[in-house]
Design a protein around this motif. Sequence first.
Motif, PDB file in Angstrom:
ATOM      1  N   GLY A 170       0.825  -1.194   0.000  1.00  0.00           N
ATOM      2  CA  GLY A 170       0.000   0.000   0.000  1.00  0.00           C
ATOM      3  C   GLY A 170       0.857   1.241   0.000  1.00  0.00           C
ATOM      4  O   GLY A 170       2.097   1.155  -0.029  1.00  0.00           O
ATOM      5  N   THR A 171       0.199   2.382   0.021  1.00  0.00           N
ATOM      6  CA  THR A 171       0.950   3.626   0.070  1.00  0.00           C
ATOM      7  C   THR A 171       0.485   4.435   1.267  1.00  0.00           C
ATOM      8  O   THR A 171      -0.691   4.446   1.608  1.00  0.00           O
ATOM      9  N   VAL A 172       1.437   5.092   1.874  1.00  0.00           N
ATOM     10  CA  VAL A 172       1.124   5.915   3.048  1.00  0.00           C
ATOM     11  C   VAL A 172       0.209   7.052   2.630  1.00  0.00           C
ATOM     12  O   VAL A 172       0.473   7.735   1.629  1.00  0.00           O
ATOM     13  N   GLU A 173      -0.832   7.224   3.355  1.00  0.00           N
ATOM     14  CA  GLU A 173      -1.807   8.223   2.990  1.00  0.00           C
ATOM     15  C   GLU A 173      -1.776   9.408   3.942  1.00  0.00           C
ATOM     16  O   GLU A 173      -1.884  10.562   3.545  1.00  0.00           O
ATOM     17  N   ARG A 174      -1.638   9.085   5.226  1.00  0.00           N
ATOM     18  CA  ARG A 174      -1.760  10.129   6.229  1.00  0.00           C
ATOM     19  C   ARG A 174      -0.892   9.749   7.429  1.00  0.00           C
ATOM     20  O   ARG A 174      -0.763   8.578   7.761  1.00  0.00           O
ATOM     21  N   ILE A 175      -0.310  10.746   8.043  1.00  0.00           N
ATOM     22  CA  ILE A 175       0.484  10.501   9.245  1.00  0.00           C
ATOM     23  C   ILE A 175       0.042  11.480  10.327  1.00  0.00           C
ATOM     24  O   ILE A 175       0.098  12.702  10.107  1.00  0.00           O
ATOM     25  N   GLU A 176      -0.415  10.962  11.431  1.00  0.00           N
ATOM     26  CA  GLU A 176      -0.816  11.826  12.546  1.00  0.00           C
ATOM     27  C   GLU A 176       0.134  11.578  13.701  1.00  0.00           C
ATOM     28  O   GLU A 176       0.220  10.466  14.220  1.00  0.00           O
ATOM     29  N   SER A 177       0.830  12.616  14.110  1.00  0.00           N
ATOM     30  CA  SER A 177       1.871  12.432  15.107  1.00  0.00           C
ATOM     31  C   SER A 177       1.388  12.754  16.505  1.00  0.00           C
ATOM     32  O   SER A 177       0.700  13.747  16.719  1.00  0.00           O
ATOM     33  N   GLY A 178       1.771  11.909  17.437  1.00  0.00           N
ATOM     34  CA  GLY A 178       1.567  12.195  18.848  1.00  0.00           C
ATOM     35  C   GLY A 178       2.919  12.468  19.469  1.00  0.00           C
ATOM     36  O   GLY A 178       3.883  12.764  18.763  1.00  0.00           O
ATOM     37  N   ASP A 179       2.981  12.368  20.766  1.00  0.00           N
ATOM     38  CA  ASP A 179       4.237  12.572  21.472  1.00  0.00           C
ATOM     39  C   ASP A 179       5.318  11.641  20.946  1.00  0.00           C
ATOM     40  O   ASP A 179       6.328  12.079  20.418  1.00  0.00           O
ATOM     41  N   ALA A 180       5.059  10.384  21.122  1.00  0.00           N
ATOM     42  CA  ALA A 180       6.047   9.377  20.741  1.00  0.00           C
ATOM     43  C   ALA A 180       5.431   8.344  19.825  1.00  0.00           C
ATOM     44  O   ALA A 180       6.120   7.542  19.220  1.00  0.00           O
ATOM     45  N   ILE A 181       4.117   8.377  19.734  1.00  0.00           N
ATOM     46  CA  ILE A 181       3.389   7.406  18.932  1.00  0.00           C
ATOM     47  C   ILE A 181       2.806   8.108  17.709  1.00  0.00           C
ATOM     48  O   ILE A 181       2.334   9.234  17.803  1.00  0.00           O
ATOM     49  N   VAL A 182       2.853   7.423  16.603  1.00  0.00           N
ATOM     50  CA  VAL A 182       2.386   7.989  15.347  1.00  0.00           C
ATOM     51  C   VAL A 182       1.350   7.054  14.737  1.00  0.00           C
ATOM     52  O   VAL A 182       1.521   5.843  14.764  1.00  0.00           O
ATOM     53  N   ARG A 183       0.294   7.649  14.232  1.00  0.00           N
ATOM     54  CA  ARG A 183      -0.694   6.816  13.566  1.00  0.00           C
ATOM     55  C   ARG A 183      -0.563   6.986  12.063  1.00  0.00           C
ATOM     56  O   ARG A 183      -0.720   8.075  11.533  1.00  0.00           O
TER      57      ARG A 183
END
Lengths: 252, 252
Positions: A170-183
């Motif tokens: 697949g291809t990365v569509e969206r990246i949502e960053s938290g403190d240390a965890i990323v969705r």
Amino acid sequence: MRVEKTYSPKLSVDGVTVDRRDIEMLEAIDEHGSMHAAADALGRSYARLQNRVVEIEEAVGTITERKRGGSGGGGTVLTDTGRELRRRFERHDAELDGVARATESVVTGTVRDRTGELATVDTSVGPVMALVPEGAERVQVGIRSDAVVLTDPSEAPDPDRTSLRNRFRGTVERIESGDAIVRVTVALALEGADAGDDPDPDPDPVELQALITRASTDRLALEPGREVVASFKATAARATRIDAGGDESERA
Amino acid sequence: MRVEKTYSPKLSVDGVTVDRRDIEMLEAIDEHGSMHAAADALGRSYARLQNRVVEIEEAVGTITERKRGGSGGGGTVLTDTGRELRRRFERHDAELDGVARATESVVTGTVRDRTGELATVDTSVGPVMALVPEGAERVQVGIRSDAVVLTDPSEAPDPDRTSLRNRFRGTVERIESGDAIVRVTVALALEGADAGDDPDPDPDPVELQALITRASTDRLALEPGREVVASFKATAARATRIDAGGDESERA
DNA sequence: CGTCGTAGTATCTATGACGATACAACGCCG
DNA sequence: CGGCGTTGTATCGTCATAGATACTACGACG
């Protein structure tokens, strides 16, 4: 419809089930050294609290050491068993909390092969191995985002050498960053995109979310548009049956 | 002490939380086509049932289509929203069920580095990346068995190319077979086994359990004594704090 | 136009959980 | 030997939940 996943953890021993309230009671007793003080601190009545302790002990065993009389009038102390019960509950709670917070990706499909509780589900992105309840045909497969592993496609591990049964490009569509965890949201490649055979428009987003560390994001140099391989274990994918699908084939 | 992990799934929308009983109500309504019949089938009173439907609808939206009068006197049918609510609940339940059934491996250790909710925990088998609650120092790390990936050590994936942060070598200790799912217990290699520095006898079993498919067991040719690499994501490892550890440093 | 089976509503009652209160039992300590 | 603060126990009142019951409203159909 803003729906929030909730839960209430419980530990069931013999006949009684201890819930969060019971654990808070144990904590208060542990902290204050007496059941009266604990009851006051919690704003609960001593009588109920005492009854509850006895109830739990009848099933679990000695979780407190209660003394009356003596210096200070006595007091109550948690035993190791009591503390162990607390820890068990905390761990259980932490696990459930993880599930409730991790988002879930959903793919619908139909069951093909099946061996015991395991089955292959045909979906628009290809076959998925998942745990499927008995007798289900049309199912939704839920994939927990904290169970999805992302790998670099150039050096993807040989699928024959791991216990990761499900692999999708697949291809990365969206990246949502938290403190240390990323969705990371990955758009999965549809299977046989040019096939005119299967007239299944399937409006499914066919997105897969992965919860990974920020460090992993950097190492894999993830960014929108990049190709990745997303894998997850069959035991981390759980199907639930759909009764009528989208059809209203009832009450004609 | 035979402890069983339990839970009760809930979906919280707006102000109301719908639980399993509500979902069973919806199922019965869907099946019987009327709230009276549903109430009878469930052994519940019509009045409460009707009230509850209204309560839920006020928060969730129209989940039923209720008609009075007409042929047959009327009836109640679930809307798509209602069915969707059911499915949401089933998925949530399936997830939680997975947690409650998957065994959990526990390793104790102390927190070293920390970035946000993520931290490195030093344990007897080496550093473990895990989600750690705020302010915890001494912790137990729980690792869900359905999140552990086993790989062949000869062809272990390059750790820099995946989002699997935790990798440990070990030897297969025990294999318990189910229908299609197999539980593999791996004895992890202790870190610096010859180090006289760390006088931590740590009676921990240092075992890691993995839930994998029988097919994977065969492909990897797993059997007791065989060397494997066990990996799991940091986001699948959750720590809970331990207050006093094994010490009874209270109430001197 | 009445019948019938449904939805909708109000009221009463049973039940269970829990707080409030009161009192006995205990045992060290001054 | 009495005081004190605790555990232990019994009883009563309160509150929330839900079943039981009775009644109205509705609308197609015979």
